[in-house]
Design an enzyme around this catalytic site. Structure first.
Site, PDB file in Angstrom:
ATOM      1  N   GLU A 108      10.227  15.279  15.806  1.00  0.00           N
ATOM      2  CA  GLU A 108      10.514  15.218  14.370  1.00  0.00           C
ATOM      3  C   GLU A 108       9.568  16.187  13.656  1.00  0.00           C
ATOM      4  OE1 GLU A 108       9.288  11.606  12.372  1.00  0.00           O
ATOM      5  OE2 GLU A 108      11.104  11.634  11.163  1.00  0.00           O
ATOM      6  N   LYS A 164       0.855  -1.199   0.000  1.00  0.00           N
ATOM      7  CA  LYS A 164       0.000   0.000   0.000  1.00  0.00           C
ATOM      8  C   LYS A 164       0.887   1.245   0.000  1.00  0.00           C
ATOM      9  CE  LYS A 164      -1.779   2.531   3.307  1.00  0.00           C
ATOM     10  NZ  LYS A 164      -1.695   3.887   2.744  1.00  0.00           N
ATOM     11  N   CYS A 197      13.367  10.729   6.757  1.00  0.00           N
ATOM     12  CA  CYS A 197      13.395  10.123   8.091  1.00  0.00           C
ATOM     13  C   CYS A 197      14.745  10.342   8.772  1.00  0.00           C
ATOM     14  CB  CYS A 197      13.092   8.636   7.998  1.00  0.00           C
ATOM     15  SG  CYS A 197      14.125   7.814   6.783  1.00  0.00           S
ATOM     16  N   GLU A 222      10.703   0.548  10.033  1.00  0.00           N
ATOM     17  CA  GLU A 222      11.606   1.676   9.717  1.00  0.00           C
ATOM     18  C   GLU A 222      10.857   2.934  10.108  1.00  0.00           C
ATOM     19  OE1 GLU A 222      14.537   1.126   8.904  1.00  0.00           O
ATOM     20  OE2 GLU A 222      14.652  -0.697   7.712  1.00  0.00           O
TER      21      GLU A 222
END
Ligand code: TAP
Length: 785
Positions: A395, A190, A298, A264
């Site tokens: 983040e 997906k 990331c 991850e």
């Protein structure tokens, strides 16, 4: 400074637009809502829910996305299951040819893909053309090689569910699909709801490559579609890339199943500049670290750590460079920074920046303003930030850099490690001794020396701590897509309860073993231990959560004083030598506590001594790799210990299972808190003297005897435990343990095999314990020309 800025303003750039006609035509022909790619065909979604996708650089509507339903996912999984039967048995050469065909097709359509990705995601064409798409092709080439190399013996896993984010849409697809199918698995993938276009075009390439139907299935949708995938009972593994928050939810929701996971997740990576760095190169490094892909990376170097002595000079240079950056139409070849992927992401950046300002941090942005027709945000720099402040911890996932200072290398390491994340770090210094002294001290899965944001299919990528687990790329990534089952024994024999017990009455209460000392349990409780024929042997100390707290504190402290691998090897040899002296005691204990025959008890004892020799030998032989990416440099893939590992054992083969787990955990440099099986606790407590006579330094091995299941929650929730192994057979306890690990994303290992055959001496079995005790750090170092 102002004069320089004025001069920059005078520089005018002409537009250098990339032609988008062909791509826009292709998009126009997508049926609205789009179809899913299932079993090699375009299939209508069974859901009526749709999402409108826009071009973030001009907010124009692009197409409507089908939000796939449970029925759609069932269809995709069934197709993948059917295809798996043939695909997993195909010769490795054939599989390799299909992957090769895909890589060639990607190259043939590389410019189309680059333009499509820029339109869908908003990232500059310079990046999609020169980084994303070449890396996608490289991934399929590299894994075409693996498919051929693995040969017929490789054990695939089955159907894999893959869920990816929007920041590198096609690259993340390649990271997921290439290794999975190379190993013989089939997939249901997906893409993220904002960025599905390149995945849909990739489906067309699968058709062109004549990939057998059902090997790759692509279903569009949002988080709800993702949940149908993660909860599907026929899916054997989930490979997820996305936020830590969603990653934790997936771990918890799959905790009752035996699904394998690769996570991850997010990051807040430090970019460390020492005073002796080449400052101009480091400034260019910062540009790549935080303004590459609009900072939506990331592993973005979003926390700049500058040595105090050069802070002013460095920040001045950085501001000058920021002033020169160009934000605008991603299809303009001279644009550095494109558009933010979606309105919600832009809002999120705006609100986090406001919060930073409110907290007292100083925001600096270039003098020019961004175009207003799209979702643009200027490169931004925060100074006057403290390490614990919100914007230094969270983040932001946008073009916002947070700057901090440090005085000494050890302070830099302390600040660098001061977040729950551990994805990546960049270290800048012209002193190789300094850079390579700092690299092992940083808790992150990827370290770049005098470089940043380097990726290659041959090098593993993935995080420590809350940045996730598992690796993608390299041999590490292949490992994650192959089956590693432990040998099982058939339990047929009933325990001989009439066995004659020769144990002398033990008139003492075996205590706990914490920090190299025998300690009374904090609660002052004991539990009775009977032999297998029901006769009372002695009382055993019953540990509680305070004993857990004490042992974790000591184990964590001991971990920080790393022993050399040679030292660990010597200690394990010595432990084996001293254990050998105690044969009669352990053989009698094994007979009394497990009902084992004399021959089997002797065999278990001898095997335990032999196993210690194996792990003693491996302490200096379970080495890392050197990856050789096709750019200037080498990547050292170092196997690092996890930290404090707690192992919860059962009563089967109690001496050998304890020695095997302890041996591997100690051999790889971890410290260990052992919870022996309740009924066989006396085997563990009998080892205290052997540890003492073998000079095992205090705190490396700790033993807490307890009633079955009593400490599982406390251990699995503990923030300073880095890994937890569970060999019990209680499904609810196991599921609870896995859910609890999300508190700090500690690594868990709960083998699904109910009755492990601990006597097996195969290297693959024994080395699995070493793999489970370690995590790989990839350190990119400059090398050669
Ligand atoms: P998420 O919101 O976590 O979404 C990632 C994917 O998961 C999307 O496809 C999303 O669907 C889907 N999803 C959302 N909720 C789900 C659920 N409950 N169950 C299953 N799937 C679910 O992340 P994002 O905002 O797209 O991406 C940004 C994050 O990804 C950042 O934290 C970034 O650090 C991380 N990231 C990590 C890496 C590596 S390699 N460590 C690489 C890239 C990005 P929809 O979005 O389509 O609704």
């Amino acid at each position: 400074m102002n004069k320089i800025i004025k001069n920059y303003k005078k520089i005018q750039y002409g537009p250098a637009p990339e032609d988008d006609k062909e791509v826009l035509n292709w998009i126009k022909n997508i049926t609205n809502p789009n179809k899913n790619y299932i079993n090699g065909k375009w299939t209508n979604s069974k859901s009526s829910k749709k999402i409108q996708v826009i071009n973030p650089s001009n907010k124009k509507k692009l197409f409507k996305l089908a939000v796939s339903s449970k029925k759609d996912i069932d269809g995709a999984v069934n197709s993948a299951s059917k295809a798996y039967l043939k695909w997993s048995r195909l010769t490795s050469f054939k599989r390799s040819q299909y992957l090769y065909a895909l890589s060639r097709l990607i190259q043939k359509h590389s410019r189309f893909l680059a333009v499509l990705e820029s339109i869908d995601n908003g990232k500059p064409i310079r990046e999609t053309r020169d980084i994303d798409i070449p890396l996608v092709a490289r991934h399929f080439y590299y894994h075409a090689g693996w498919a051929a190399k693995l040969g017929p013996d490789v054990k695939s896993i089955g159907v894999v569910g893959q869920i990816i984010p929007w920041n590198f849409p096609l690259l993340m697809l390649a990271w997921k699909i290439a290794p999975a199918i190379a190993c013989g698995n089939t997939v249901v993938l997906k893409p993220a709801e904002y960025t599905s276009l390149t995945a849909l075009f990739f489906a067309e390439l699968c058709m062109k490559a004549n990939l057998p139907d059902g090997v790759v299935n692509i279903v569009t949708g949002d988080g709800s579609t993702g949940q149908y995938i993660t909860n599907h009972s026929k899916i054997k593994k989930i490979a997820f890339t996305g936020s830590t928050e969603v990653g934790k939810k997936i771990i918890a929701s799959t905790s009752h199943s035996n699904k394998k996971l690769t996570m991850e997740l997010g990051g807040k990576s430090p970019f460390i500049v020492f005073e002796d760095a080449d400052l101009d190169s480091a400034v260019e490094g910062v540009v790549d670290a935080i303004w590459f892909n609009q900072g939506q990376v990331c592993c973005a170097g979003s926390r700049l750590l500058v040595q105090e002595s050069i802070e002013k000079k460095f920040i001045k240079k950085l501001k000058q460079r920021m002033e020169k950056l160009r934000v605008g139409n991603p299809l303009d070849k001279s644009v550095d920074i494109g558009a933010i992927v979606a309105p919600v992401q832009l809002q999120k950046i705006n609100s986090l920046v406001k919060k930073g300002i409110k907290e007292g941090a100083k925001l600096w942005q270039p003098s020019w303003s961004c175009p207003t027709d799209g979702l643009f945000y200027p490169p931004s720099l925060f100074t006057n930030v403290t390490p614990a402040s919100f914007i230094a911890q969270v983040e932001i996932f946008g073009p916002v850099l947070t700057s901090l200072t440090f005085r000494t290398p050890s302070e830099a390491v302390a600040i660098a490690n001061n977040t729950p994340y551990g994805l990546a770090a960049s270290i800048w210094s012209e002193n190789i001794n300094l850079a390579l002294d700092v690299a092992p001290k940083i808790k992150a899965g990827v370290i770049w020396i005098n470089s940043t944001n380097l990726f290659d299919a041959s090098c593993g990528f993935g995080g420590f701590k809350e940045s996730g687990f598992g690796r993608e790329g390299g041999s590490e990534g292949i490992r994650a897509y192959t089956q590693k089952s432990l040998p099982e024994k058939i339990v047929t024999k009933k325990i001989n309860k009439k066995i004659k017990v020769n144990l002398p009455f033990i008139d003492r209460t075996p205590k706990l073993y914490i920090g190299g000392k025998q300690k009374r349990p904090d609660g002052g409780y004991s539990f009775g231990l009977d032999s297998v024929n029901g006769s009372f042997i002695c009382d055993i100390a019953q540990a509680n959560r305070k004993d857990v707290r004490d042992s974790v504190e000591i184990a964590a402290k001991s971990f920080s004083k790393q022993l050399s691998n040679f030292n660990r090897s010597q200690l394990l040899f010595y432990l084996a030598e001293n254990l050998q002296q105690r044969k009669n005691t352990f053989v009698e204990l094994l007979i009394a506590l497990t009902g084992s025959s004399l021959a089997n008890a002797r065999k278990e004892f001898e095997s335990s001594c032999e196993r210690l020799f194996y792990y003693a030998s491996m302490a200096d032989k379970f080495e890392g790799n050197i990856h050789n990416p096709p750019i200037r440099g080498l990547t050292l893939a170092m196997k690092e210990p996890l930290g404090v590992i707690s192992s919860i054992l059962n009563n089967e083969t109690p001496l050998l299972s304890l020695i095997t787990t302890l041996g591997a955990i100690f051999s790889t440099g971890n410290t260990n808190i052992i919870i022996p099986g309740q009924k066989t606790s006396l085997i563990a407590t009998e080892l205290y003297q052997v540890f003492d006579t073998s000079d095992i330094p205090s705190g490396y091995i700790n033993i807490l005897t307890a009633k079955e299941g009593e400490l599982t929650s406390t251990l699995s929730l503990h923030e300073n435990i880095d890994g937890i192994w569970y060999f019990g057979n209680n499904k609810n306890e196991k599921s609870l343990l896995i859910k609890n690990t999300t508190s700090n994303l500690k690594r868990y290992w709960c083998p699904e095999e109910q009755h492990i055959d601990w006597f097996v001496n195969k290297k693959e079995f024994l080395d699995e314990f070493l793999y489970q005790s370690t995590q790989i750090k990839n350190i990119w170092i400059p090398y050669g020309e």
